[in-house]
Design a protein around this motif. Structure first.
Motif, mmCIF file in Angstrom:
data_model
loop_
_atom_site.group_PDB
_atom_site.id
_atom_site.type_symbol
_atom_site.label_atom_id
_atom_site.label_comp_id
_atom_site.label_asym_id
_atom_site.label_seq_id
_atom_site.Cartn_x
_atom_site.Cartn_y
_atom_site.Cartn_z
ATOM 1 N N LYS A 83 2.518 -11.657 13.737
ATOM 2 C CA LYS A 83 3.931 -11.773 13.403
ATOM 3 C C LYS A 83 4.655 -10.430 13.493
ATOM 4 N N GLY A 84 3.900 -9.358 13.722
ATOM 5 C CA GLY A 84 4.508 -8.038 13.866
ATOM 6 C C GLY A 84 4.676 -7.281 12.566
ATOM 7 N N LEU A 85 4.060 -7.765 11.476
ATOM 8 C CA LEU A 85 4.182 -7.057 10.200
ATOM 9 C C LEU A 85 3.341 -5.784 10.218
ATOM 10 N N LYS A 86 3.890 -4.727 9.663
ATOM 11 C CA LYS A 86 3.261 -3.415 9.778
ATOM 12 C C LYS A 86 2.275 -3.105 8.659
ATOM 13 N N TYR A 87 2.366 -3.843 7.557
ATOM 14 C CA TYR A 87 1.516 -3.571 6.401
ATOM 15 C C TYR A 87 0.966 -4.885 5.866
ATOM 16 N N ILE A 88 -0.334 -4.890 5.552
ATOM 17 C CA ILE A 88 -0.995 -6.090 5.059
ATOM 18 C C ILE A 88 -1.496 -5.820 3.645
ATOM 19 N N TRP A 89 -1.038 -6.643 2.706
ATOM 20 C CA TRP A 89 -1.479 -6.537 1.314
ATOM 21 C C TRP A 89 -2.574 -7.571 1.084
ATOM 22 N N LEU A 90 -3.803 -7.086 0.909
ATOM 23 C CA LEU A 90 -4.921 -7.947 0.532
ATOM 24 C C LEU A 90 -4.859 -8.141 -0.977
ATOM 25 N N LEU A 91 -4.763 -9.390 -1.404
ATOM 26 C CA LEU A 91 -4.509 -9.650 -2.820
ATOM 27 C C LEU A 91 -5.340 -10.841 -3.294
ATOM 28 N N ASN A 92 -6.116 -10.633 -4.339
ATOM 29 C CA ASN A 92 -6.862 -11.740 -4.932
ATOM 30 C C ASN A 92 -5.925 -12.708 -5.641
ATOM 31 N N ASN A 93 -6.357 -13.961 -5.722
ATOM 32 C CA ASN A 93 -5.534 -14.939 -6.444
ATOM 33 C C ASN A 93 -5.718 -14.831 -7.954
ATOM 34 N N GLY A 115 -3.739 5.678 5.310
ATOM 35 C CA GLY A 115 -4.093 4.519 6.107
ATOM 36 C C GLY A 115 -4.156 3.259 5.274
ATOM 37 N N ALA A 116 -4.538 3.430 4.016
ATOM 38 C CA ALA A 116 -4.622 2.302 3.086
ATOM 39 C C ALA A 116 -4.485 2.833 1.670
ATOM 40 N N VAL A 117 -3.955 1.995 0.795
ATOM 41 C CA VAL A 117 -3.707 2.427 -0.576
ATOM 42 C C VAL A 117 -4.031 1.287 -1.538
ATOM 43 N N GLY A 118 -4.615 1.651 -2.680
ATOM 44 C CA GLY A 118 -4.876 0.695 -3.745
ATOM 45 C C GLY A 118 -3.969 0.974 -4.925
ATOM 46 N N CYS A 119 -4.298 0.379 -6.065
ATOM 47 C CA CYS A 119 -3.461 0.572 -7.252
ATOM 48 C C CYS A 119 -4.331 0.622 -8.490
ATOM 49 N N LYS A 120 -3.700 0.850 -9.611
ATOM 50 C CA LYS A 120 -4.387 0.837 -10.900
ATOM 51 C C LYS A 120 -4.686 -0.610 -11.278
ATOM 52 N N LEU A 157 -11.582 1.161 -1.423
ATOM 53 C CA LEU A 157 -10.588 0.499 -2.255
ATOM 54 C C LEU A 157 -11.128 -0.875 -2.636
ATOM 55 N N ILE A 158 -10.721 -1.354 -3.793
ATOM 56 C CA ILE A 158 -11.099 -2.692 -4.231
ATOM 57 C C ILE A 158 -10.123 -3.677 -3.594
ATOM 58 N N ALA A 159 -10.668 -4.644 -2.850
ATOM 59 C CA ALA A 159 -9.814 -5.542 -2.069
ATOM 60 C C ALA A 159 -9.098 -6.579 -2.916
ATOM 61 N N ALA A 160 -9.274 -6.530 -4.235
ATOM 62 C CA ALA A 160 -8.442 -7.371 -5.105
ATOM 63 C C ALA A 160 -6.977 -7.012 -4.932
ATOM 64 N N SER A 161 -6.713 -5.742 -4.557
ATOM 65 C CA SER A 161 -5.362 -5.285 -4.246
ATOM 66 C C SER A 161 -5.451 -4.031 -3.394
ATOM 67 N N ALA A 162 -5.234 -4.202 -2.101
ATOM 68 C CA ALA A 162 -5.273 -3.067 -1.180
ATOM 69 C C ALA A 162 -4.236 -3.288 -0.083
ATOM 70 N N LEU A 163 -3.430 -2.280 0.147
ATOM 71 C CA LEU A 163 -2.390 -2.320 1.168
ATOM 72 C C LEU A 163 -2.857 -1.500 2.360
ATOM 73 N N VAL A 164 -2.922 -2.139 3.536
ATOM 74 C CA VAL A 164 -3.488 -1.506 4.734
ATOM 75 C C VAL A 164 -2.474 -1.564 5.868
ATOM 76 N N ARG A 165 -2.352 -0.468 6.596
ATOM 77 C CA ARG A 165 -1.494 -0.472 7.782
ATOM 78 C C ARG A 165 -2.105 -1.385 8.856
ATOM 79 N N SER A 166 -1.273 -2.163 9.513
ATOM 80 C CA SER A 166 -1.761 -3.040 10.576
ATOM 81 C C SER A 166 -2.429 -2.253 11.689
ATOM 82 N N GLU A 167 -1.894 -1.073 11.997
ATOM 83 C CA GLU A 167 -2.469 -0.255 13.066
ATOM 84 C C GLU A 167 -3.906 0.150 12.743
ATOM 85 N N VAL A 168 -4.220 0.261 11.433
ATOM 86 C CA VAL A 168 -5.578 0.602 11.022
ATOM 87 C C VAL A 168 -6.527 -0.545 11.356
#
Length: 276
Positions: A83-93, A115-120, A157-168
């Protein structure tokens, strides 16, 4: 300044309609519905109608087989990249996302060119789970979540919440689908670091994460999945994979022993109190 309209979110569901519906309801308050993908891993009882009733533009992917965490997420990631989105947020339910958490991650990614960032991440009680992710020693097999908000480096990063650039993803690849559950995020982010990208984490806004909701903390199912994936991980990344795997098992034996002794101590304290 990164726009939230450039962010896509992947949510994986497996026999957990209530949590998935809850997290989607939270997300549509600040993420365009067409940027949200819910992937169902052949639950058998998935409530597509309930998801579509929140916003009809939400994307739903129905997998014919449950091929695991990484494989399910990969289908959602691929759709959002197409879809051309530049950032993908991997998020657990099993999380409670907020606009504040996303803004913090976007600001950190932009400021440090990550390249990728997590959170607290915090438990429902408010206790800290981790800042972003953690470290893994490929010789001893020891792995630990990062509890230091000033840490200069983390391995995953813990994939429960990780934001990754699509280019990565386009350069490094997606999750290794040989991991059914656990260690797939550690594997992915180690690969990302080896390609020269930096990892980081935001420190302010906290995301509630109901950890191990799908398998139970330290259950037999948890350890069967965890150790199977650990063997694969160390075979890929450790110079001495067998030694690293034995070190990991020792670490978890010590952690379980500590938990048992603390529980025994607390029961004795309660018993003494009742006998007074």
């Amino acid at each position: 300044m990164i726009s939230k309209n450039e962010v896509g979110v992947v949510i994986l569901n497996y026999k957990d309609n209530p949590n998935t519906i809850s997290v989607v309801n939270r997300l549509v308050a600040f993420i365009p519905a067409e940027n949200i993908v819910v992937v169902d891993n052949n639950s058998g009882d998935f409530d597509s109608a309930a998801i579509k009733s929140i916003r009809p533009q939400i994307n739903i992917i129905l997998n014919e087989l449950n091929s695991g965490f990484g494989a399910g997420n990969n289908r959602g990631i691929s759709l959002l990249i197409s879809k051309g989105l530049k950032y993908i947020w991997l998020l657990n339910n099993d999380t409670e996302p907020s606009e504040h958490v996303l803004n913090d991650m976007l600001d950190q990614m932009d400021a440090d060119n990550l390249g990728a960032v997590g959170c607290k991440l915090i438990n429902p009680s408010g206790d800290l789970q981790a800042y972003g992710g953690g470290r893994v020693n490929l010789y001893t097999g020891f792995v630990w979540h990062n509890k230091n908000p000033k840490a200069k480096s983390i391995d995953y990063l813990i994939a429960a919440s990780a934001l990754v650039r699509s280019e990565v993803f386009e350069k490094v690849g997606l999750f290794d689908e040989r991991f059914f559950m656990y260690w797939e995020d550690t594997d992915l982010f180690i690969r990302i670091k080896r390609e020269g990208y930096s990892l980081g984490f935001s420190k302010e806004a906290a995301l509630v994460h109901y950890e191990s909701a799908s398998t139970g903390r330290y259950s037999e199912k948890f350890f069967n999945l965890f150790y199977a994936s650990a063997k694969l991980f160390f075979s890929k990344h450790a110079r001495f994979p067998h030694s690293a795997f034995l070190g990991l098992k020792l670490l978890f034996f010590l952690r379980r022993t500590k938990d048992f002794l603390l529980g025994l101590k607390n029961r004795l304290i309660v018993r003494e109190y009742k006998n007074e």
